[in-house]
Design an enzyme around this catalytic site. Structure first.
Site, PDB file in Angstrom:
ATOM      1  N   PHE A 110      -7.625  -0.934  -6.217  1.00  0.00           N
ATOM      2  CA  PHE A 110      -7.255   0.312  -6.898  1.00  0.00           C
ATOM      3  C   PHE A 110      -5.976   0.074  -7.707  1.00  0.00           C
ATOM      4  O   PHE A 110      -5.212  -0.833  -7.418  1.00  0.00           O
ATOM      5  CB  PHE A 110      -7.067   1.442  -5.882  1.00  0.00           C
ATOM      6  N   ASP A 111      -5.725   0.929  -8.710  1.00  0.00           N
ATOM      7  CA  ASP A 111      -4.595   0.643  -9.624  1.00  0.00           C
ATOM      8  C   ASP A 111      -3.235   0.622  -8.936  1.00  0.00           C
ATOM      9  O   ASP A 111      -2.395  -0.211  -9.273  1.00  0.00           O
ATOM     10  CB  ASP A 111      -4.598   1.581 -10.844  1.00  0.00           C
ATOM     11  N   TYR A 131      12.848  15.622  14.450  1.00  0.00           N
ATOM     12  CA  TYR A 131      13.056  14.383  13.687  1.00  0.00           C
ATOM     13  C   TYR A 131      12.416  13.209  14.427  1.00  0.00           C
ATOM     14  O   TYR A 131      11.769  12.361  13.824  1.00  0.00           O
ATOM     15  CB  TYR A 131      14.563  14.146  13.510  1.00  0.00           C
ATOM     16  N   ASP A 164      -8.445  -0.902   2.518  1.00  0.00           N
ATOM     17  CA  ASP A 164      -7.900   0.241   1.802  1.00  0.00           C
ATOM     18  C   ASP A 164      -8.898   1.353   2.089  1.00  0.00           C
ATOM     19  O   ASP A 164     -10.021   1.363   1.590  1.00  0.00           O
ATOM     20  CB  ASP A 164      -7.811  -0.093   0.310  1.00  0.00           C
ATOM     21  N   ALA A 207      -9.029   4.853   1.940  1.00  0.00           N
ATOM     22  CA  ALA A 207      -8.980   6.227   1.435  1.00  0.00           C
ATOM     23  C   ALA A 207     -10.304   6.986   1.636  1.00  0.00           C
ATOM     24  O   ALA A 207     -10.302   8.146   2.021  1.00  0.00           O
ATOM     25  CB  ALA A 207      -8.602   6.212  -0.040  1.00  0.00           C
ATOM     26  N   HIS A 221      -1.330   4.477 -17.679  1.00  0.00           N
ATOM     27  CA  HIS A 221      -2.250   5.583 -17.955  1.00  0.00           C
ATOM     28  C   HIS A 221      -1.698   6.942 -17.534  1.00  0.00           C
ATOM     29  O   HIS A 221      -2.082   7.964 -18.082  1.00  0.00           O
ATOM     30  CB  HIS A 221      -3.612   5.331 -17.307  1.00  0.00           C
ATOM     31  N   LYS A 268      -7.727  11.894   0.599  1.00  0.00           N
ATOM     32  CA  LYS A 268      -9.147  11.864   0.249  1.00  0.00           C
ATOM     33  C   LYS A 268      -9.975  12.283   1.475  1.00  0.00           C
ATOM     34  O   LYS A 268     -10.138  13.461   1.743  1.00  0.00           O
ATOM     35  CB  LYS A 268      -9.559  10.458  -0.220  1.00  0.00           C
TER      36      LYS A 268
HETATM   37  N1  F0G Z   1      -6.467   3.356  -2.648  1.00  0.00           N
HETATM   38  C1  F0G Z   1      -7.492   3.969  -3.242  1.00  0.00           C
HETATM   39  C2  F0G Z   1      -8.872   3.405  -3.129  1.00  0.00           C
HETATM   40  C3  F0G Z   1      -7.258   5.130  -3.989  1.00  0.00           C
HETATM   41  O1  F0G Z   1      -8.289   5.715  -4.596  1.00  0.00           O
HETATM   42  C4  F0G Z   1      -5.949   5.638  -4.071  1.00  0.00           C
HETATM   43  C5  F0G Z   1      -5.656   6.835  -4.835  1.00  0.00           C
HETATM   44  C6  F0G Z   1      -4.921   4.958  -3.411  1.00  0.00           C
HETATM   45  C7  F0G Z   1      -5.214   3.818  -2.706  1.00  0.00           C
HETATM   46  C8  F0G Z   1      -3.493   5.449  -3.461  1.00  0.00           C
HETATM   47  O2  F0G Z   1      -3.333   6.582  -2.700  1.00  0.00           O
HETATM   48  O3  F0G Z   1      -2.753   8.416  -4.302  1.00  0.00           O
HETATM   49  O4  F0G Z   1      -2.331   8.639  -1.853  1.00  0.00           O
HETATM   50  O5  F0G Z   1      -0.959   7.124  -3.204  1.00  0.00           O
HETATM   51  N2  F0G Z   1      -6.467   7.351  -5.637  1.00  0.00           N
HETATM   52  C9  F0G Z   1      -6.304   8.575  -6.361  1.00  0.00           C
HETATM   53  C10 F0G Z   1      -7.485   8.748  -7.263  1.00  0.00           C
HETATM   54  C11 F0G Z   1      -4.991   8.770  -7.029  1.00  0.00           C
HETATM   55  O6  F0G Z   1      -7.448   9.662  -8.091  1.00  0.00           O
HETATM   56  O7  F0G Z   1      -8.473   8.007  -7.142  1.00  0.00           O
HETATM   57  P1  F0G Z   1      -2.294   7.740  -3.043  1.00  0.00           P
END
Ligand code: F0G
Length: 459
Positions: free
Chosen positions: A124-125, A72, A215, A217, A450, A258
């Site tokens: 990102f969304d 833990y 960000d 990813a 979506h 990613k």
């Molecule tokens: N930032 C970016 C640029 C992303 O593309 C994503 C996720 C996230 C943050 C959030 O990360 O999914 O680990 O919580 N993108 C995925 C996609 C879902 O299909 O592009 P997460």
């Protein structure tokens, strides 16, 4: 004769995938309410919904899983990961989270409040969702070139410095807890941000006393584009470029699903110990104790290895090359795709592809449904559905680009699969003039609709 290109790995385990009939697919997509997120994976032949968490781990990552420490507190896996993050990104402090949006949740809970402004390049969304959920505003400062899919520009993820400066001048620094630069920029088409632009944004952030957060990813793919497109970086190692990129940021959020090629995981990187300590409180509340925060020990081990796998030049060349080969085939068929090709996906310009479908009928989603019915291929709409409604007026937001994203999982599909995708799209393109009607919404969630939206065919 020059030897042709091939992948820098071979296959050790396979996962069968199955074809289906058009009649089955028509039935399944109807049952899924014309939302590809509702399809079951066995109903999909080639799954390009996302490159997130869908990659194939290496034998080194699988081996690392076996030595995960599930204590833990104080697990060796945490310290392995801490060392890898320090080595790859340069960040001294980090918090593990279960995925990228959890990193956003923890960081934003720490520094973002109602009425704040967060400028960046096409957030990102989930990032935008976390900002708007807190009644703050995300301001898109991406360069205009990003919104012309045919225009050749090596760094369409770049921030427009005059747009950014306008935001920084109009609002006091206390209202701007951070600038978020997404590398590569998913929303504008997996497009990279140049080192020069990063440097300039960082200088501006310092001038206005605002934090700069990446960000991250797809940070490694961004570094690959810097190496292959930016003068002066040709001979630099990917990891050298990565460290240089991160040296300009005050912190980072990471979806490890990613570029770190794991199926689940994320983290926040910090330079400032004070901020790290503040965020720790939220991490313990939302994710878990400091030394595991939402991840199991084995997953932290696999992630530590994945940070190295994902920053190998040969791997990146193979991965980004595969995306480009698909893009090239589509372009040769005359299909309108975002150019230059992005790092993780090909983005089909749905407005140009289906000129007869009105924008009120969700053009990107209509194309996603057509592609699924044509060949069992699942892509994702990045358009009006994803852009959601304006939080104040509740009107649909119509983004400049209406896209169908074909995201390619890492080390998973072969070029033969990509050929099927290209031909399936060509078949639809050949009959595009007969597609005049799109979809209408039956029900939708108040935010990030979506994922769960239910649609029907426009009658
Ligand atoms: N930032 C970016 C640029 C992303 O593309 C994503 C996720 C996230 C943050 C959030 O990360 O999914 O680990 O919580 N993108 C995925 C996609 C879902 O299909 O592009 P997460």
């Amino acid at each position: 004769m020059e030897l042709p290109y091939s992948e820098p790995y071979k296959t050790k385990m396979v996962e069968p995938i199955r074809k289906s009939t058009r009649a089955e697919r028509e039935q399944w997509i109807k049952e899924a309410r014309y939302n590809v997120f509702n399809l079951k994976s066995h109903q999909v032949y080639i799954d390009l919904l996302t490159d997130s968490g869908t990659g194939a781990m290496s034998q080194e990552q699988w081996a690392a899983l076996m030595t995960g420490d599930e204590s833990y507190a104080g697990a060796s896996s945490y310290y392995n990961l801490k060392e890898a993050i320090k080595d790859i990104t340069g960040f001294e402090y980090f918090l593990p989270t279960h995925q990228g949006r959890a990193a956003e949740n923890v960081l934003f809970s720490t520094i973002l409040k109602e009425g704040d402004i967060v400028p960046g390049n096409a957030h990102f969304d989930t990032t935008k969702g976390h900002i708007e959920f807190r009644k703050a505003t995300a301001v898109d400062c991406t360069i205009d070139e990003a919104y012309d899919t045919t225009l050749q520009h090596p760094f369409k993820g770049n921030v427009d410095l005059s747009k950014l400066e306008k935001v920084l001048k109009e609002h006091p620094a206390e209202k701007i807890p951070m600038i978020i630069v997404t590398i590569t920029c998913n929303t504008s088409g997996g497009q990279p941000v140049s080192k020069e632009n990063i440097k300039q944004v960082s200088a501006m952030a310092k001038k206005y006393n605002v934090r700069l957060i990446f960000d991250s990813a797809r940070f490694a793919e961004n570094a690959y584009f810097i190496k292959t497109r930016e003068t002066g970086y040709e001979d630099k190692d990917i990891r050298e470029i990565v460290r240089e990129m991160f040296s300009y940021a005050d912190g980072m959020t990471m979806s490890s699903k990613k570029d770190a090629i794991v199926n689940m995981g994320g983290f926040i990187g910090f330079r400032d110990e004070e901020l790290f300590k503040k965020a720790t409180v939220y991490n313990i509340m939302f994710e878990g104790f400091i030394t595991y925060g939402g991840m199991s020990g084995r997953d932290m081990n696999a992630l530590a290895q994945g940070l190295y796998d994902g920053t190998e030049f040969d791997y990146l060349e193979s991965r980004i090359g595969q995306v480009a080969r698909l893009g090239q085939q589509l372009a040769e068929f005359g299909i309108p795709v975002q150019q230059p090709f992005g790092g993780h996906a090909i983005f089909v310009d749905a407005k140009k592809f289906l000129p007869n479908v009105p924008k009120e009928e969700y053009i990107g989603q209509t194309l996603a449904v057509e592609l699924y019915i044509e060949a069992g291929i699942r892509g994702a709409e990045i358009g009006t559905l994803m852009a959601d409604r304006d939080p104040v007026t509740r009107e649909n937001r119509y983004p400049q680009l209406e896209l169908l994203r074909l995201a390619i999982p890492r080390r998973v599909y072969t070029d033969n699969h990509m050929k099927v995708v290209a031909v399936a799209l060509k078949n639809i393109y050949d009959r595009r003039s007969s597609i005049n009607k799109g979809l209408e919404i039956v029900s939708e969630a108040p935010i990030m609709r979506h994922f769960t939206v239910e649609l029907k065919r426009k009658g």
